[in-house]
Design a protein around this motif. Structure first.
Motif, PDB file in Angstrom:
ATOM      1  N   ASP A  94      35.395  49.607  11.683  1.00  0.00           N
ATOM      2  CA  ASP A  94      34.358  50.601  11.377  1.00  0.00           C
ATOM      3  C   ASP A  94      34.970  51.863  10.791  1.00  0.00           C
ATOM      4  OD1 ASP A  94      32.146  49.288  12.096  1.00  0.00           O
ATOM      5  OD2 ASP A  94      31.638  50.565  13.817  1.00  0.00           O
ATOM      6  N   CYS A  95      36.108  52.259  11.303  1.00  0.00           N
ATOM      7  CA  CYS A  95      36.735  53.510  10.868  1.00  0.00           C
ATOM      8  C   CYS A  95      37.981  53.269  10.013  1.00  0.00           C
ATOM      9  CB  CYS A  95      37.136  54.362  12.069  1.00  0.00           C
ATOM     10  SG  CYS A  95      35.751  54.797  13.142  1.00  0.00           S
ATOM     11  N   HIS A  96      38.576  52.073  10.113  1.00  0.00           N
ATOM     12  CA  HIS A  96      39.813  51.825   9.355  1.00  0.00           C
ATOM     13  C   HIS A  96      39.572  50.947   8.142  1.00  0.00           C
ATOM     14  CE1 HIS A  96      42.645  53.847  12.014  1.00  0.00           C
ATOM     15  NE2 HIS A  96      41.861  53.459  12.998  1.00  0.00           N
ATOM     16  N   GLY A 116      39.986  57.196   9.013  1.00  0.00           N
ATOM     17  CA  GLY A 116      40.822  56.213   9.714  1.00  0.00           C
ATOM     18  C   GLY A 116      41.996  55.848   8.812  1.00  0.00           C
ATOM     19  N   LYS A 117      43.177  55.822   9.401  1.00  0.00           N
ATOM     20  CA  LYS A 117      44.408  55.596   8.628  1.00  0.00           C
ATOM     21  C   LYS A 117      44.554  54.158   8.133  1.00  0.00           C
ATOM     22  CE  LYS A 117      46.137  59.713   8.793  1.00  0.00           C
ATOM     23  NZ  LYS A 117      47.227  60.280   9.562  1.00  0.00           N
ATOM     24  N   ASN A 118      45.470  54.007   7.162  1.00  0.00           N
ATOM     25  CA  ASN A 118      45.850  52.684   6.651  1.00  0.00           C
ATOM     26  C   ASN A 118      46.753  52.009   7.698  1.00  0.00           C
ATOM     27  OD1 ASN A 118      46.942  50.518   5.288  1.00  0.00           O
ATOM     28  ND2 ASN A 118      47.710  51.700   3.540  1.00  0.00           N
ATOM     29  N   LEU A 119      46.289  50.898   8.261  1.00  0.00           N
ATOM     30  CA  LEU A 119      47.068  50.235   9.321  1.00  0.00           C
ATOM     31  C   LEU A 119      47.777  48.977   8.810  1.00  0.00           C
ATOM     32  CD1 LEU A 119      44.618  50.477  12.382  1.00  0.00           C
ATOM     33  CD2 LEU A 119      46.254  52.167  11.543  1.00  0.00           C
ATOM     34  N   THR A 120      47.681  48.699   7.508  1.00  0.00           N
ATOM     35  CA  THR A 120      48.361  47.521   6.959  1.00  0.00           C
ATOM     36  C   THR A 120      49.816  47.875   6.652  1.00  0.00           C
ATOM     37  OG1 THR A 120      47.998  47.960   4.602  1.00  0.00           O
ATOM     38  CG2 THR A 120      46.180  46.933   5.812  1.00  0.00           C
ATOM     39  N   ALA A 126      50.232  53.997   8.088  1.00  0.00           N
ATOM     40  CA  ALA A 126      50.524  54.944   9.184  1.00  0.00           C
ATOM     41  C   ALA A 126      51.396  54.285  10.242  1.00  0.00           C
ATOM     42  CB  ALA A 126      49.216  55.414   9.815  1.00  0.00           C
ATOM     43  N   VAL A 127      51.529  52.953  10.176  1.00  0.00           N
ATOM     44  CA  VAL A 127      52.194  52.252  11.275  1.00  0.00           C
ATOM     45  C   VAL A 127      53.505  51.584  10.859  1.00  0.00           C
ATOM     46  CG1 VAL A 127      50.074  51.879  12.572  1.00  0.00           C
ATOM     47  CG2 VAL A 127      50.752  50.196  10.857  1.00  0.00           C
ATOM     48  N   ALA A 128      53.998  51.956   9.657  1.00  0.00           N
ATOM     49  CA  ALA A 128      55.208  51.311   9.127  1.00  0.00           C
ATOM     50  C   ALA A 128      56.358  51.383  10.141  1.00  0.00           C
ATOM     51  CB  ALA A 128      55.600  51.941   7.807  1.00  0.00           C
ATOM     52  N   ARG A 137      50.668  53.920  23.026  1.00  0.00           N
ATOM     53  CA  ARG A 137      50.332  55.329  23.269  1.00  0.00           C
ATOM     54  C   ARG A 137      49.170  55.785  22.399  1.00  0.00           C
ATOM     55  NH1 ARG A 137      54.385  59.859  24.017  1.00  0.00           N
ATOM     56  NH2 ARG A 137      54.901  59.577  21.825  1.00  0.00           N
ATOM     57  N   LEU A 138      49.155  55.315  21.142  1.00  0.00           N
ATOM     58  CA  LEU A 138      48.094  55.746  20.240  1.00  0.00           C
ATOM     59  C   LEU A 138      46.753  55.152  20.652  1.00  0.00           C
ATOM     60  CD1 LEU A 138      46.322  55.265  17.447  1.00  0.00           C
ATOM     61  CD2 LEU A 138      47.570  57.403  17.676  1.00  0.00           C
ATOM     62  N   VAL A 139      46.712  53.821  20.827  1.00  0.00           N
ATOM     63  CA  VAL A 139      45.438  53.147  21.035  1.00  0.00           C
ATOM     64  C   VAL A 139      44.872  53.400  22.434  1.00  0.00           C
ATOM     65  CG1 VAL A 139      44.279  50.892  21.098  1.00  0.00           C
ATOM     66  CG2 VAL A 139      45.951  51.385  19.306  1.00  0.00           C
ATOM     67  N   ARG A 140      45.721  53.349  23.474  1.00  0.00           N
ATOM     68  CA  ARG A 140      45.171  53.492  24.828  1.00  0.00           C
ATOM     69  C   ARG A 140      45.216  54.920  25.361  1.00  0.00           C
ATOM     70  NH1 ARG A 140      47.161  47.895  27.698  1.00  0.00           N
ATOM     71  NH2 ARG A 140      49.132  49.006  27.856  1.00  0.00           N
ATOM     72  N   MET A 152      41.231  60.225  16.962  1.00  0.00           N
ATOM     73  CA  MET A 152      40.561  58.931  17.115  1.00  0.00           C
ATOM     74  C   MET A 152      40.119  58.722  18.576  1.00  0.00           C
ATOM     75  SD  MET A 152      42.423  55.326  16.579  1.00  0.00           S
ATOM     76  CE  MET A 152      42.521  54.252  17.983  1.00  0.00           C
ATOM     77  N   PRO A 153      38.907  58.201  18.808  1.00  0.00           N
ATOM     78  CA  PRO A 153      38.373  58.117  20.185  1.00  0.00           C
ATOM     79  C   PRO A 153      39.062  57.058  21.043  1.00  0.00           C
ATOM     80  CG  PRO A 153      36.844  57.111  18.640  1.00  0.00           C
ATOM     81  CD  PRO A 153      37.967  57.672  17.819  1.00  0.00           C
ATOM     82  N   ALA A 154      40.347  57.264  21.301  1.00  0.00           N
ATOM     83  CA  ALA A 154      41.160  56.263  21.983  1.00  0.00           C
ATOM     84  C   ALA A 154      40.731  56.040  23.431  1.00  0.00           C
ATOM     85  CB  ALA A 154      42.622  56.691  21.934  1.00  0.00           C
ATOM     86  N   ASP A 156      38.105  55.192  24.642  1.00  0.00           N
ATOM     87  CA  ASP A 156      37.300  53.968  24.758  1.00  0.00           C
ATOM     88  C   ASP A 156      38.170  52.728  24.927  1.00  0.00           C
ATOM     89  OD1 ASP A 156      35.275  55.675  24.214  1.00  0.00           O
ATOM     90  OD2 ASP A 156      34.671  54.796  22.319  1.00  0.00           O
ATOM     91  N   PHE A 157      39.437  52.846  24.619  1.00  0.00           N
ATOM     92  CA  PHE A 157      40.319  51.674  24.643  1.00  0.00           C
ATOM     93  C   PHE A 157      41.290  51.703  25.818  1.00  0.00           C
ATOM     94  CE2 PHE A 157      39.789  52.478  19.881  1.00  0.00           C
ATOM     95  CZ  PHE A 157      38.640  51.716  19.800  1.00  0.00           C
ATOM     96  N   PHE A 158      41.128  52.693  26.711  1.00  0.00           N
ATOM     97  CA  PHE A 158      42.085  52.838  27.802  1.00  0.00           C
ATOM     98  C   PHE A 158      42.175  51.584  28.662  1.00  0.00           C
ATOM     99  CE2 PHE A 158      43.415  54.146  32.076  1.00  0.00           C
ATOM    100  CZ  PHE A 158      44.654  54.678  31.758  1.00  0.00           C
ATOM    101  N   TYR A 171      47.176  40.530  14.983  1.00  0.00           N
ATOM    102  CA  TYR A 171      46.167  40.289  13.943  1.00  0.00           C
ATOM    103  C   TYR A 171      46.297  41.311  12.800  1.00  0.00           C
ATOM    104  CZ  TYR A 171      41.777  40.245  11.443  1.00  0.00           C
ATOM    105  OH  TYR A 171      40.855  40.208  10.428  1.00  0.00           O
ATOM    106  N   ILE A 172      46.384  42.594  13.148  1.00  0.00           N
ATOM    107  CA  ILE A 172      46.471  43.628  12.107  1.00  0.00           C
ATOM    108  C   ILE A 172      47.748  43.411  11.280  1.00  0.00           C
ATOM    109  CG2 ILE A 172      46.658  46.125  11.684  1.00  0.00           C
ATOM    110  CD1 ILE A 172      44.906  46.520  14.226  1.00  0.00           C
ATOM    111  N   GLY A 173      48.823  42.996  11.948  1.00  0.00           N
ATOM    112  CA  GLY A 173      50.081  42.741  11.249  1.00  0.00           C
ATOM    113  C   GLY A 173      50.009  41.552  10.307  1.00  0.00           C
TER     114      GLY A 173
END
Ligand code: HEC
Ligand code: HEC
Length: 326
Positions: A94-96, A116-120, A126-128, A137-140, A152-154, A156-158, A171-173
């Motif tokens: 939704d955001c990325h 939302g940053k480029n995660l590819t 942003a994740v190179a 740390r970022l997601v949770r 980012m509303p992290a 929600d992912f705690f 998957y993202i990788g």
């Protein structure tokens, strides 16, 4: 107290001009964003190794898979699980963006521009240089590799388990690289004031314990699994699920509704009415659900039946409460 009142009083008491208030808001907001967070650092295996149970079916009586065959299968399974998580439960896209090359969270002049940053793995990623502990740390926790908070509303992912997070990373990788440089968030005048007055919280501030251990896997038992799934609804519907204004949300959004079995909530609903709300975006009376709930249903509709049923079973058991108490 409304933000207008809060500001009005503040300006009167200090006897400063509006420009002065803005100056204060800018530095107060920046201070909250620049705060360095101390969190645990956990490395998570990516992909998650095959479970003992999976191995039992893959290696029937007396047979043995080669190590590289096991690694290949573990990765394939992790990517497939991660795809389902992204498509049905965690709205990262939704955001990325659908291709994860970047997308929009908020783009409204007074609030600001939060992209939302480029995660590819493409240029501008942003994740190179991310280690799995950086993803964790970022997601949770809502904390960037340099220790500052992310917008980012992290929170929600705690409650995401280690394996779910690992599956998402796998998957993202696996996605094709996209070349796109995405600028850092900027806050407009309203966003700056909301941030300075604490009406928008930095997500890292909402995480109660940055050192608490996380579950290795999502619970299997239906009741606990339903509770686990419901954690992604809490950010808007509140920890008690009775709804109310959405903290940090767009002021134009309607209030989040009551999901408890109260007369003002889902009393009188059946699994079928609940399923129609989540899968088709219509309320019990047939009216369509508005944003941001319509954004949630756009992916939550892809939950499997057993997931939606577990969620419904859990919501029926939360204590009934009148609306708006979060
Ligand atoms: C509601 C919108 C939204 C959702 C949903 C979302 N993100 Fe983000 N994400 C953002 C924004 C905005 C940024 C940039 C924030 C910043 O730089 O402070 C970001 C940044 C990131 C970053 C890079 C931070 C850095 O180091 O620059 C990662 C990694 C990330 N998100 C992963 C995820 C994953 C994984 C998911 C799904 C579980 C997800 N995001 C869901 C909005 C979102
Ligand atoms: C980004 C905020 C947000 C999130 C996250 C969210 N909701 Fe909602 N939800 C809302 C809003 C706002 C409404 C009211 C929409 C309207 O009035 O049109 C709503 C309405 C609903 C309704 C309709 C209730 C009624 O009385 O008609 C249901 C059911 C619902 N949400 C379920 C869920 C579930 C289940 C989740 C988690 C999987 C969830 N929501 C996550 C914001 C959210």
């Amino acid at each position: 107290m409304s933000i207008g009142k809060k500001l009005g009083l503040g300006a009167l008491a200090l006897g400063v001009s509006v420009a002065g208030v803005f100056g204060w808001a800018k530095s107060a907001g920046a201070a909250r964003l620049d705060h360095r967070w101390d969190t645990h650092r956990v490395e998570i295996p990516v992909p998650f190794p095959l479970s003992a149970e999976e191995l039992r079916t893959l290696e029937p009586e007396g047979t043995m898979l080669a190590a590289e065959e096991k690694d290949k299968l573990a990765l394939e399974r992790a990517v497939a699980r991660g795809k389902h998580l992204v498509e049905s439960r965690y709205g990262c896209a939704d955001c990325h963006g659908k291709d994860f090359g970047g997308g929009t969270m908020v783009d409204a002049a007074p609030m600001g521009k939060l992209l939302g940053k480029n995660l590819t793995r493409g240029k501008g990623s942003a994740v190179a240089n991310y280690k799995t502990s950086d993803w964790e740390r970022l997601v949770r926790h809502g904390v960037k590799p340099d220790g500052t908070g992310t917008a980012m509303p992290a929170v929600d992912f705690f409650e995401m388990s280690d394996r779910e997070l690992s599956d998402l990373i796998a998957y993202i990788g696996s996605l094709p690289p996209v070349d796109a440089a995405v600028p850092n968030p900027t806050f407009g005048p309203l966003g700056t004031i909301l941030l300075a007055t604490g009406k928008i919280l930095v997500p890292a501030e909402m995480v109660t314990d940055h050192h608490a251990a996380h579950a290795r896997e999502a619970p299997v038992e239906a009741a606990d699994f339903g509770k686990h799934l419901a954690q992604t609804c809490v950010g808007c519907h509140g920890p008690g699920f009775s709804g109310g204004p959405i903290p940090g949300g767009d002021p134009a959004w309607p209030v989040a509704l009551n999901l408890t079995p109260h007369a003002e909530g889902l009393a009188g609903w059946t699994y079928e009415t609940f399923e129609a709300a989540v899968r088709k975006g219509v309320r019990k009376d047939g009216t369509p659900l508005r944003p941001p709930m319509s954004m949630i249903t756009s992916y939550a509709q892809k939950m499997e039946d057993h997931e939606l049923r577990a969620l419904w079973a859990y919501l029926q058991r939360v204590p009934a409460k009148p609306s708006g108490q979060r």
